[in-house]
Design an enzyme around this catalytic site. Structure first.
Site, PDB file in Angstrom:
ATOM      1  N   SER A  10       1.022  -0.752  -0.286  1.00 40.81           N
ATOM      2  CA  SER A  10       0.108  -0.270   0.176  1.00 40.81           C
ATOM      3  C   SER A  10       0.900   1.012   0.147  1.00 40.81           C
ATOM      4  CB  SER A  10      -0.528   0.111   1.396  1.00 40.81           C
ATOM      5  OG  SER A  10      -0.357  -0.014   2.438  1.00 40.81           O
ATOM      6  N   LYS A  11      -0.077   2.376   0.205  1.00 44.88           N
ATOM      7  CA  LYS A  11       0.840   3.917  -0.402  1.00 44.88           C
ATOM      8  C   LYS A  11       1.965   4.131   1.042  1.00 44.88           C
ATOM      9  CE  LYS A  11      -0.984   6.287  -3.512  1.00 44.88           C
ATOM     10  NZ  LYS A  11       0.273   6.714  -4.569  1.00 44.88           N
TER      11      LYS A  11
END
Length: 459
Positions: A243-244
């Site tokens: 994810s980010k």
């Protein structure tokens, strides 16, 4: 004929996980001389945007993945509604006139009673009244359509995971059309895959739970289901879903950092697939030749950005100089440097062995584009040697061999120690403690520029 599809939703950028799914499908289609279909699943009206669709298409093209057919779900609404109506007519589905909040109350009641939130037709009967039907008609609403889930076991042979069995009673009835007239994900997918004659569905294993609903729908539509291959998830270095928080995770971010498309494709194919001979660096033709679904792994793949950077450095060294120059220009321009520097090819040749991302380029080569305006304290004998070196450089044929020769006699004459002298010289010319070979730096900068920079320290 093999027919596969990549079906992203235009609600954001192309994640590397989606890019890998697209790549696996594309490679399989090309290996089997089949068709690769791009289908935009844009029935989420609130989140879908045309700009995201264009970015998705641009990112897929940048990766080098061409598609043979293209569809948008928003242009196929009549088909979904027609199929849903036929299911209702055949008694395999039914209309529901309950509002979303009423359906949620049923769910909460089931949970409060310790029951699984499985819906049935009986639960919605009280809302199917003449007044409610008229109310829907007056408001321009469609009744939701729920599919009657058969009470039976379902199983299928997954290409990656082997036999998967879903026991009866795992789920209850489920929506296939919403009251806004839009199909639900699982319903639209089945209608599309059946209509487009998809033979294999290659997707992430986060979709495994959807397969039960889809198998039941294929059966109800009397359509043969495609073969499924659920590939492992991509995890970050910490073992959690990528994810980010792990940094750059979209194809666009990779491109903007200066990751080459062929390097990213090469890296992605190894996240869940392996070459029969264990090779890591391979071109697209070799990937197509050796790709097969039975070499897809069950275990999660770890996204190692440093490994990608290393692979990118390998490709930077390999690509032709003129292409590297074109790819480098946006990064130089962004830094305020002249992208049409007359010796750009020489500059890139000098530093490309140190590059892992093209975004690193401006910092490595800034002194070729602007004077660092550094003054260095040379000792008197070093200054004398430098003055003679400059005289020698003024009269030579400008090449590396002649440049090196111009240093020899003055340094010997004034007993200048090479290591300390060259370190100071590098600092005076570039403002840096390290960099490209000194003779290469001098050759690229040219006589007038090095004379200007050195005279500041000779004053």
């Amino acid at each position: 004929m093999v027919r596969v599809r990549f079906a992203p939703s235009p609600t954001g950028y192309l994640h590397v996980g989606g890019a890998r799914t697209a790549l696996f499908n594309w490679l399989f289609a090309r290996k089997e001389k089949g068709k690769f279909i791009l289908r935009i699943e844009d029935t989420d009206l609130e989140r879908s945007k045309k700009e995201y669709e264009e970015r998705l298409k641009k990112a897929i093209k940048w990766l080098g993945l061409d598609w043979d057919e293209f569809y948008r779900q928003s242009e196929r609404l009549d088909l979904y509604r027609s199929v849903a109506e036929n299911l209702v007519k055949s008694g395999k589905a039914y209309y529901v006139y309950a509002y979303p909040e009423e359906i949620e109350r049923i769910r909460e009641k089931l949970l409060s009673e310790g029951k699984p939130p499985h819906y049935s037709e009986e639960m919605f009967k009280e809302y199917d009244t003449p007044s409610r039907r008229k109310e829907y008609e007056d408001k321009g609403l469609f009744p939701a359509v729920f599919f009657k889930m058969p009470s039976k076991d379902y199983s299928f042979e997954d290409i990656v995971r082997g036999e998967i069995i879903f026991k009866k009673g795992t789920i209850g009835d489920f929506a296939i059309m919403r009251s806004n007239g839009m199909p639900t994900y699982n319903f639209a997918v089945v209608v599309d895959d059946a209509d487009m004659r998809i033979t294999h569905v290659v997707r992430g294993d986060d979709h495994l739970s959807n397969t039960l609903r889809q198998l039941a729908l294929y059966e109800a539509l009397e359509k043969k289901s495609p073969r499924f291959a659920h590939v492992s998830m991509i995890l970050g270095p910490d073992g959690k879903k990528l994810s980010k928080r792990h940094g750059a995770t979209s194809v666009e971010e990779m491109r903007d950092r200066g990751i080459l498309s062929e390097a990213l494709v090469n890296y992605l194919v190894l996240l869940g697939w392996s070459h029969p001979e264990g090779k890591e660096i391979m071109d697209i033709d070799e990937m197509i030749t050796n790709f097969s679904l039975d070499r897809l792994g069950k275990n999660p793949a770890i996204f190692d950005f440093e490994k990608l950077r290393w692979m990118n450095s390998v490709y930077i060294k390999k690509i032709p100089a003129d292409r590297l120059a074109e790819l480098s220009k946006p990064f130089l321009k962004r830094a305020g440097f002249d992208p049409n520097h007359p010796r750009l090819i020489d500059i890139l040749e000098a530093v490309k062995d140190r590059l892992k991302e093209l975004s690193e380029l401006p910092e490595l080569v800034d002194y070729f584009f602007r004077d660092p305006e550094v003054k260095v304290d040379f000792e008197e004998n070093e200054k004398k040697a430098l003055r003679e070196i400059l005289k020698n450089l003024e009269d030579i044929d400008w090449n590396r061999k002649s440049i090196i020769k111009a240093f020899s006699a003055p340094m010997k004459k004034y007993k200048v120690r090479g290591k300390d002298f060259f370190h100071k010289l590098r600092k005076a010319l570039s403002g840096k403690e390290e960099g490209v070979e000194l003779d290469v730096m001098i050759y690229i900068l040219g006589f007038e520029e090095i004379k200007k920079r050195l005279e500041r320290s000779l004053e």
